[in-house]
Design a protein around this motif. Structure first.
Motif, PDB file in Angstrom:
ATOM      1  N   THR A  87       0.849  -1.202   0.000  1.00 46.99           N
ATOM      2  CA  THR A  87       0.000   0.000   0.000  1.00 46.99           C
ATOM      3  C   THR A  87       0.882   1.249   0.000  1.00 46.99           C
ATOM      4  N   SER A  88       0.461   2.236  -0.755  1.00 50.48           N
ATOM      5  CA  SER A  88       1.110   3.556  -0.831  1.00 50.48           C
ATOM      6  C   SER A  88       2.480   3.568  -1.500  1.00 50.48           C
ATOM      7  N   ASN A  89       2.851   2.473  -2.155  1.00 46.21           N
ATOM      8  CA  ASN A  89       4.115   2.518  -2.901  1.00 46.21           C
ATOM      9  C   ASN A  89       3.967   3.355  -4.163  1.00 46.21           C
ATOM     10  N   GLY A  90       2.693   3.587  -4.583  1.00 43.62           N
ATOM     11  CA  GLY A  90       2.468   4.441  -5.757  1.00 43.62           C
ATOM     12  C   GLY A  90       1.888   3.687  -6.955  1.00 43.62           C
ATOM     13  N   LYS A  91       1.219   2.567  -6.731  1.00 41.74           N
ATOM     14  CA  LYS A  91       0.661   1.776  -7.851  1.00 41.74           C
ATOM     15  C   LYS A  91      -0.330   2.611  -8.675  1.00 41.74           C
ATOM     16  N   SER A 106      -5.618   8.460  -5.881  1.00 41.17           N
ATOM     17  CA  SER A 106      -4.387   8.022  -5.194  1.00 41.17           C
ATOM     18  C   SER A 106      -4.164   8.929  -3.997  1.00 41.17           C
ATOM     19  N   THR A 112      -6.518   1.667  -2.421  1.00 43.60           N
ATOM     20  CA  THR A 112      -7.324   0.817  -3.286  1.00 43.60           C
ATOM     21  C   THR A 112      -7.599  -0.479  -2.533  1.00 43.60           C
ATOM     22  N   ASP A 181      -5.109  -2.539 -11.242  1.00 42.89           N
ATOM     23  CA  ASP A 181      -4.506  -2.085  -9.984  1.00 42.89           C
ATOM     24  C   ASP A 181      -4.999  -3.026  -8.884  1.00 42.89           C
ATOM     25  N   VAL A 287      12.284   5.331 -10.828  1.00 44.30           N
ATOM     26  CA  VAL A 287      11.399   6.360 -11.362  1.00 44.30           C
ATOM     27  C   VAL A 287      10.698   7.158 -10.257  1.00 44.30           C
ATOM     28  N   SER A 288      10.060   8.214 -10.691  1.00 40.89           N
ATOM     29  CA  SER A 288       9.142   8.926  -9.799  1.00 40.89           C
ATOM     30  C   SER A 288       7.815   9.043 -10.549  1.00 40.89           C
ATOM     31  N   ALA A 289       6.874   8.211 -10.154  1.00 42.88           N
ATOM     32  CA  ALA A 289       5.564   8.237 -10.816  1.00 42.88           C
ATOM     33  C   ALA A 289       4.884   9.576 -10.556  1.00 42.88           C
TER      34      ALA A 289
END
Ligand code: GDP
Length: 415
Positions: A87-91, A106, A112, A181, A287-289
Motif C-alpha cells: 500500500t502507498s508505494n504508488g501503484k 491516489s 485501493t 490495480d 522512477v518517480s511516478a
C-alpha cells in the motif's frame, strides 16, 4: 517536448503490432470458415446419395464451430498488465502516469481496497461496472470514482471494479491494454485466490516497489507464488519514489541504486529465474511516478525545466514504458495467438486432406461417367448396325415375298 511525445503517441508503437496481428489472424480465420462451408456444400452437392463423406461432413461441422469460437476470442482479446506492491508505494500513481490522466484516486485515504481494472471504451464518457451490481454507472471525476471504490459495506479485496475510459483520451487503452490495480500486498490474506482470479492470464506484472526501502516479504512471496503457477512470468520492478534520492545525505544515490539493482538481480535472475542478469536493466527502473504524472498533467511544470535529476527520472520512466510495450506485445501475441494459429493450421491441413479426397473421388466419378457414356455410344452403334442389318434382311424378305406372291398370282391366272 511533451507535445512531441503526445504527438508521437499516434505513431505506430510496438503495441500496434498486437492490434494489426489480431485483425490479420482473425481475417484468416474468417477465410477458413468460408472455405469450410464451401467444402461442406460441395460435398453435399456432389455426393448426395453416397455416404463416402459422412465422417468428413461431421468433422467439418466440428471444425466450423471451433473456428467460430476462436474468432469470437479475437473480439475480446486484450493485453493485460497487473500492478502489485505494498500500500502507498504508488501503484495508482504509476497507472495514472502511464495513462497521462488522473483516472484512479491516489494518496492518503484513497487506498485501493479491491481490484480495479482500467480498459478502453468507444463511449465518449467514462463509466464503471462493479462485480456486485454488474450495472453500468457513469463516472465523471476521480472523486466520484474514489467514492465508488469505498462505499459502505463495499466490495472485499477480491472484488473487481471495472473502469471504462474513452480510448480517444488514452493511447494505451486504444491499443487494447487493460491495466489492473490491486489492493496492497500487505492487506491481502489470500494471495492464492488473487492469482487464480486475476493473474493467470496476465501478460506482464509490474511490481511497484518503494525505492526508499528494500523489497518486502509479502512482495517476494507473491512472485514466488506467481512463478509456481505461471511459467516464466514477465516481471518489471519499478523502484518508485526515486525522487527521494535527491534528499539523500548519508549515501550517494549511485550507491543506493547499485544496491537495489544487485538485490533485484538476485531476486529476478537467481531466485525466480525469470530474466538473465545481463538483461536486468530492461526490467528494473528507478522512477518517480508522481513527477511523471505531474509533468504529464500540469501545464508548464517548472521543476521539469529546472532540474536535470527530474528530467533523468522522467527519461527512465519513458524507458520503462518502451520496454514494457515491447514485452507485453510479444508475450500477448505468443500466449493468445500461438495455440490458435496452430489449431487453425491443423484444421486447414485436415480440410486440404478432405478436399483432396473429394477431388480424387470426383475425378473417379467423372471418368466413370465418361466410360458409361462411351459404352452407351458403342451399344447404340451396335444397335444401329443390327437395325440396319435387320432392315436389309426385312426388305430382302419383303422383296422375296413380293416376288413369290407375284409368281403365284401369275400361276393362278394361267391355270
Ligand atoms: P498505492 O496505494 O500503491 O496505489 O499508492 P498511491 O498511488 O495511492 O500513492 C500513495 C501516495 O504516494 C500518494 O500521495 C502519491 O502522491 C505518493 N506518491 C506516488 N508516487 C510517488 C513518487 O514517485 N514520489 C513521491 N514522493 N510520492 C509518490
Amino acid at each position: 517536448r511533451l507535445r512531441e511525445e503526445v504527438q508521437s503517441q499516434s505513431a505506430p508503437s510496438p503495441l500496434r503490432k498486437f492490434r494489426v496481428g489480431k485483425l490479420q489472424i482473425s481475417a484468416l480465420f474468417d477465410r477458413l470458415r468460408t472455405l469450410l462451408s464451401d467444402c461442406s456444400a460441395f460435398l453435399a452437392a456432389t455426393h448426395i446419395e453416397a455416404d463416402d463423406f459422412m465422417k468428413e461432413q461431421k468433422e467439418i461441422g466440428v471444425f466450423s464451430s471451433q473456428v467460430s469460437s476462436i474468432s469470437k476470442l479475437f473480439e475480446r482479446d486484450h493485453m493485460k498488465v497487473v500492478f502489485v506492491g505494498q500500500t502507498s508505494n504508488g501503484k495508482s500513481t504509476v497507472v495514472n502516469a502511464m495513462l497521462y490522466n488522473r483516472i484512479l484516486p491516489s494518496g492518503i485515504g484513497h487506498t485501493t481496497n479491491c481490484f480495479v481494472s482500467v480498459s478502453g471504451s468507444d463511449a465518449n464518457t467514462p463509466y464503471i461496472i462493479d462485480s456486485l451490481s454488474s450495472e453500468q454507472q457513469p463516472i465523471s471525476n476521480v472523486l466520484q470514482l474514489a467514492n465508488a471504490l469505498h462505499p459502505e459495506g463495499s466490495l472485499n479485496q477480491s472484488g473487481l471494479i471495472r473502469v471504462f475510459w474513452p480510448t480517444t483520451k488514452c493511447r494505451l487503452l486504444g491499443d487494447d491494454v487493460d491495466l489492473i490495480d490491486s489492493p496492497g500486498l500487505d492487506l491481502s490474506n489470500d494471495i492464492n485466490q488473487w492469482i487464480d482470479d486475476y493473474c493467470m492470464d496476465a501478460d506482464v506484472f509490474v511490481l511497484v516497489a518503494n525505492a526508499e526501502a528494500t523489497l518486502k516479504v509479502a512482495e517476494r512471496a507473491f512472485f514466488f507464488k506467481v512463478n509456481e503457477k505461471l511459467s516464466k512470468p514477465n516481471v518489471f520492478i519499478l523502484n518508485n519514489r526515486w525522487d527521494a534520492s535527491d534528499n539523500e545525505i548519508d549515501d550517494s544515490p549511485e550507491r543506493v541504486r547499485e544496491q537495489h539493482l544487485e538485490y533485484a538481480s538476485k531476486f529476478l535472475a537467481d531466485e525466480l529465474k525469470v530474466v538473465s542478469r545481463s538483461k536486468i536493466l530492461d526490467r528494473v527502473f528507478f522512477v518517480s511516478a508522481r513527477e511523471t504524472l505531474l509533468y504529464r498533467t500540469t501545464e508548464n511544470w517548472t521543476r521539469f525545466k529546472e532540474s536535470q535529476a527530474v528530467r533523468d527520472r522522467y527519461d527512465e520512466f519513458r524507458r520503462f514504458e518502451q520496454a514494457f510495450e515491447r514485452t507485453i506485445c510479444k508475450s500477448a501475441m505468443k500466449t493468445k495467438f500461438e495455440h490458435r494459429i496452430v489449431r487453425g493450421l491443423d484444421i486447414a491441413y485436415s480440410l486440404a486432406e478432405i478436399a483432396g479426397k473429394a477431388e480424387t473421388l470426383s475425378k473417379e466419378q467423372i471418368s466413370g461417367r465418361i466410360k458409361e457414356i462411351n459404352e452407351r455410344k458403342e451399344n447404340a452403334a451396335r444397335i444401329r448396325q443390327l437395325g440396319e442389318r435387320s432392315l436389309k434382311c426385312c426388305s430382302a424378305l419383303v422383296d422375296r415375298l413380293a416376288a413369290t406372291s407375284r409368281a403365284s398370282v401369275a400361276r393362278a391366272m394361267n391355270e
